[in-house]
Scaffold this motif. Structure first.
Motif, mmCIF file in Angstrom:
data_model
loop_
_atom_site.group_PDB
_atom_site.id
_atom_site.type_symbol
_atom_site.label_atom_id
_atom_site.label_comp_id
_atom_site.label_asym_id
_atom_site.label_seq_id
_atom_site.Cartn_x
_atom_site.Cartn_y
_atom_site.Cartn_z
ATOM 1 N N GLY A 75 3.372 2.662 1.807
ATOM 2 C CA GLY A 75 3.203 1.600 0.833
ATOM 3 C C GLY A 75 3.606 0.229 1.334
ATOM 4 O O GLY A 75 3.875 -0.675 0.544
ATOM 5 N N MET A 76 3.678 0.044 2.640
ATOM 6 C CA MET A 76 4.090 -1.238 3.205
ATOM 7 C C MET A 76 3.048 -2.319 2.917
ATOM 8 O O MET A 76 1.844 -2.084 3.031
ATOM 9 C CB MET A 76 4.283 -1.111 4.723
ATOM 10 C CG MET A 76 4.724 -2.401 5.403
ATOM 11 S SD MET A 76 4.699 -2.285 7.212
ATOM 12 C CE MET A 76 6.032 -1.114 7.497
ATOM 13 N N GLY A 77 3.518 -3.505 2.557
ATOM 14 C CA GLY A 77 2.644 -4.636 2.323
ATOM 15 C C GLY A 77 2.578 -5.550 3.525
ATOM 16 O O GLY A 77 3.233 -5.327 4.548
ATOM 17 N N ALA A 78 1.790 -6.629 3.400
ATOM 18 C CA ALA A 78 1.581 -7.544 4.515
ATOM 19 C C ALA A 78 2.867 -8.258 4.922
ATOM 20 O O ALA A 78 3.095 -8.509 6.111
ATOM 21 C CB ALA A 78 0.509 -8.560 4.153
ATOM 22 N N ASN A 79 3.718 -8.593 3.963
ATOM 23 C CA ASN A 79 4.956 -9.311 4.288
ATOM 24 C C ASN A 79 5.852 -8.492 5.210
ATOM 25 O O ASN A 79 6.358 -8.992 6.221
ATOM 26 C CB ASN A 79 5.712 -9.668 3.007
ATOM 27 C CG ASN A 79 5.089 -10.833 2.263
ATOM 28 O OD1 ASN A 79 4.644 -11.793 2.887
ATOM 29 N ND2 ASN A 79 5.044 -10.762 0.941
ATOM 30 N N LYS A 80 6.058 -7.232 4.853
ATOM 31 C CA LYS A 80 6.926 -6.384 5.670
ATOM 32 C C LYS A 80 6.295 -6.085 7.023
ATOM 33 O O LYS A 80 6.983 -6.055 8.049
ATOM 34 C CB LYS A 80 7.236 -5.079 4.929
ATOM 35 C CG LYS A 80 8.268 -4.219 5.643
ATOM 36 C CD LYS A 80 8.687 -3.031 4.796
ATOM 37 C CE LYS A 80 9.753 -2.212 5.512
ATOM 38 N NZ LYS A 80 10.197 -1.055 4.692
ATOM 39 N N LEU A 81 4.975 -5.870 7.036
ATOM 40 C CA LEU A 81 4.283 -5.624 8.306
ATOM 41 C C LEU A 81 4.414 -6.841 9.218
ATOM 42 O O LEU A 81 4.634 -6.699 10.426
ATOM 43 C CB LEU A 81 2.817 -5.302 8.055
ATOM 44 C CG LEU A 81 1.971 -5.035 9.308
ATOM 45 C CD1 LEU A 81 2.471 -3.794 10.032
ATOM 46 C CD2 LEU A 81 0.496 -4.890 8.945
ATOM 47 N N ALA A 82 4.288 -8.029 8.638
ATOM 48 C CA ALA A 82 4.415 -9.254 9.423
ATOM 49 C C ALA A 82 5.798 -9.353 10.060
ATOM 50 O O ALA A 82 5.929 -9.701 11.239
ATOM 51 C CB ALA A 82 4.149 -10.471 8.531
ATOM 52 N N LYS A 101 2.024 -13.710 8.028
ATOM 53 C CA LYS A 101 1.504 -12.895 6.932
ATOM 54 C C LYS A 101 -0.023 -12.890 6.946
ATOM 55 O O LYS A 101 -0.655 -11.868 6.663
ATOM 56 C CB LYS A 101 2.004 -13.415 5.590
ATOM 57 C CG LYS A 101 1.506 -12.592 4.400
ATOM 58 C CD LYS A 101 1.999 -13.151 3.087
ATOM 59 C CE LYS A 101 1.481 -12.315 1.912
ATOM 60 N NZ LYS A 101 -0.002 -12.339 1.832
ATOM 61 N N GLY A 102 -0.618 -14.028 7.315
ATOM 62 C CA GLY A 102 -2.074 -14.090 7.393
ATOM 63 C C GLY A 102 -2.626 -13.129 8.422
ATOM 64 O O GLY A 102 -3.632 -12.434 8.176
ATOM 65 N N ASP A 103 -1.963 -13.061 9.585
ATOM 66 C CA ASP A 103 -2.400 -12.127 10.630
ATOM 67 C C ASP A 103 -2.202 -10.679 10.179
ATOM 68 O O ASP A 103 -3.009 -9.801 10.505
ATOM 69 C CB ASP A 103 -1.630 -12.375 11.929
ATOM 70 C CG ASP A 103 -2.065 -13.657 12.621
ATOM 71 O OD1 ASP A 103 -3.169 -14.144 12.312
ATOM 72 O OD2 ASP A 103 -1.297 -14.166 13.466
ATOM 73 N N ALA A 104 -1.109 -10.433 9.442
ATOM 74 C CA ALA A 104 -0.860 -9.083 8.930
ATOM 75 C C ALA A 104 -1.933 -8.689 7.918
ATOM 76 O O ALA A 104 -2.425 -7.551 7.925
ATOM 77 C CB ALA A 104 0.525 -9.012 8.297
ATOM 78 N N ASP A 105 -2.294 -9.629 7.063
ATOM 79 C CA ASP A 105 -3.372 -9.379 6.097
ATOM 80 C C ASP A 105 -4.678 -9.043 6.820
ATOM 81 O O ASP A 105 -5.407 -8.119 6.429
ATOM 82 C CB ASP A 105 -3.590 -10.605 5.201
ATOM 83 C CG ASP A 105 -2.577 -10.687 4.072
ATOM 84 O OD1 ASP A 105 -2.207 -9.636 3.527
ATOM 85 O OD2 ASP A 105 -2.151 -11.807 3.737
ATOM 86 N N ASP A 106 -4.968 -9.797 7.872
ATOM 87 C CA ASP A 106 -6.197 -9.566 8.639
ATOM 88 C C ASP A 106 -6.191 -8.194 9.296
ATOM 89 O O ASP A 106 -7.221 -7.501 9.324
ATOM 90 C CB ASP A 106 -6.362 -10.642 9.713
ATOM 91 C CG ASP A 106 -6.689 -12.016 9.130
ATOM 92 O OD1 ASP A 106 -7.112 -12.074 7.954
ATOM 93 O OD2 ASP A 106 -6.503 -13.017 9.846
ATOM 94 N N LEU A 107 -5.030 -7.785 9.817
ATOM 95 C CA LEU A 107 -4.920 -6.497 10.487
ATOM 96 C C LEU A 107 -5.116 -5.350 9.501
ATOM 97 O O LEU A 107 -5.823 -4.377 9.790
ATOM 98 C CB LEU A 107 -3.560 -6.384 11.176
ATOM 99 C CG LEU A 107 -3.312 -5.160 12.057
ATOM 100 C CD1 LEU A 107 -4.426 -4.982 13.074
ATOM 101 C CD2 LEU A 107 -1.962 -5.282 12.766
#
Length: 325
Positions: A162-169, A176-182
């Motif tokens: 359940g990880m979101g873009a913020n934590k992945l970043a 966060k934008g790059d995480a969203d893209d990934l």
């Protein structure tokens, strides 16, 4: 820090997996997490690193009784296999059917880097770390392939939890934008997986519960909260329960099946521990081969009907937990 204080910095003692007076053993009993996974306390053996991360060699200090061997049987990439089966994602199922590494296969699907190029890059990187190849062999293409696999592994496991873009970043050290893209690239490569997570959230929102592969349910009241942060937590739990909860089902059902066939009575093979997706046994050395064959079969086929993906098990045996795996 937990590992150092509990195990490395602990008083001198023979750390065994038995309950004899000259062996260390858990004292706080077994507890069950909300996901259904088991853990111990006093000490919590979940804190023992996996074999590949055991820099202190702690697993070597867990020993059996004289004349016995330790058997370790660990599910390979269990949660990713359950995701592939749950989503019925054809491309992901094919990676497993071909006997390939799922994370390397994901790199090919998401980044377009050839599977063999990633495999070769990881081999080169390992040889450089071992000192068998010079640093000059770590070419940009090697770095790119190795990083791509590490990143996509974080995405795969992160989404399962359940990880979101913020934590992945934060984890990958990117924006966060790059995480969203990934994440978007991953979901585009595997549309059935994207739909699986959407359906998991929708079902939990409709019923108030998340369900595992065996129908075990977990109440998730946060899913209906008016608070954005609480609802986001509920959505993460909805996805996580279907994967991690189902992994717990698989491990526990396999252990029940092994208890039913009486491995201890027939072979003297006694289960000692379930940690993560690994089951550890103590077995008379002369009976290891026969017991191991049954353990593998029972763990690979815990259900009356197999899932759409093979539940592969990695096993080993030896004079200690570390020697076994």
């Amino acid at each position: 820090a937990k590992v150092k204080s509990v195990f490395v910095g602990a008083p001198a003692v023979t750390y065994g997996l038995t309950v004899e007076e000259d062996h260390s053993h858990v004292t706080g009993g077994i507890v069950t997490h909300n996901t259904g996974r088991l853990s111990s306390s006093g000490p919590n053996l979940q804190n023992i690193p996996r074999a590949e991360n055991d820099k202190w060699g702690l697993r070597k200090s867990f020993i059996p009784e004289p004349g016995m061997s330790i058997i370790a049987a660990d599910y390979e990439q269990l949660e990713m296999r359950l995701l592939a089966a749950g989503a019925m994602e054809p491309k992901m199922l094919q990676i497993f059917a071909d006997g390939k590494d799922i994370h390397t296969g994901n790199v090919e699907m998401v980044y377009g880097i050839a599977y063999e190029d990633v495999v070769n890059a990881r081999k080169i990187d390992k040889l450089i770390k071992q000192g068998d190849l010079p640093e000059t062999d770590r070419l940009p293409s090697v770095l790119q392939a190795v990083k791509a696999r590490n990143d996509i592994k974080a995405v795969g496991f992160g989404l399962n939890y359940g990880m979101g873009a913020n934590k992945l970043a934060r984890q990958l050290g990117i924006s966060k934008g790059d995480a969203d893209d990934l994440i978007e690239k991953y979901m585009t490569a595997y549309p059935a997986v994207a739909q699986f997570f959407k359906d998991a959230v929708a079902e939990t929102d409709r019923t108030g519960y998340a369900f595992t592969v065996m129908g075990r349910r977990r109440n998730i009241p946060q899913i209906r909260s008016f608070k954005k942060s609480e609802r986001a937590q509920g959505e993460r739990l909805a996805c996580n329960t279907q994967i991690q909860g189902s992994a717990a089902d698989v491990c526990k059902l396999a252990q029940i099946n092994m208890w039913k066939v009486d491995l201890e009575g027939r072979y003297g093979c006694r289960q000692l521990l379930n940690i993560h997706d690994e089951v550890v046994f103590e077995c008379p050395t002369e009976n290891v081969k026969e017991a191991l064959e049954e353990i593998i079969d029972l763990m690979e086929h815990p259900f009356s009907r197999d899932l759409a993906v093979h539940l592969a098990v990695d096993t080993g045996h030896g004079i200690s937990w570390g020697a076994a795996k």
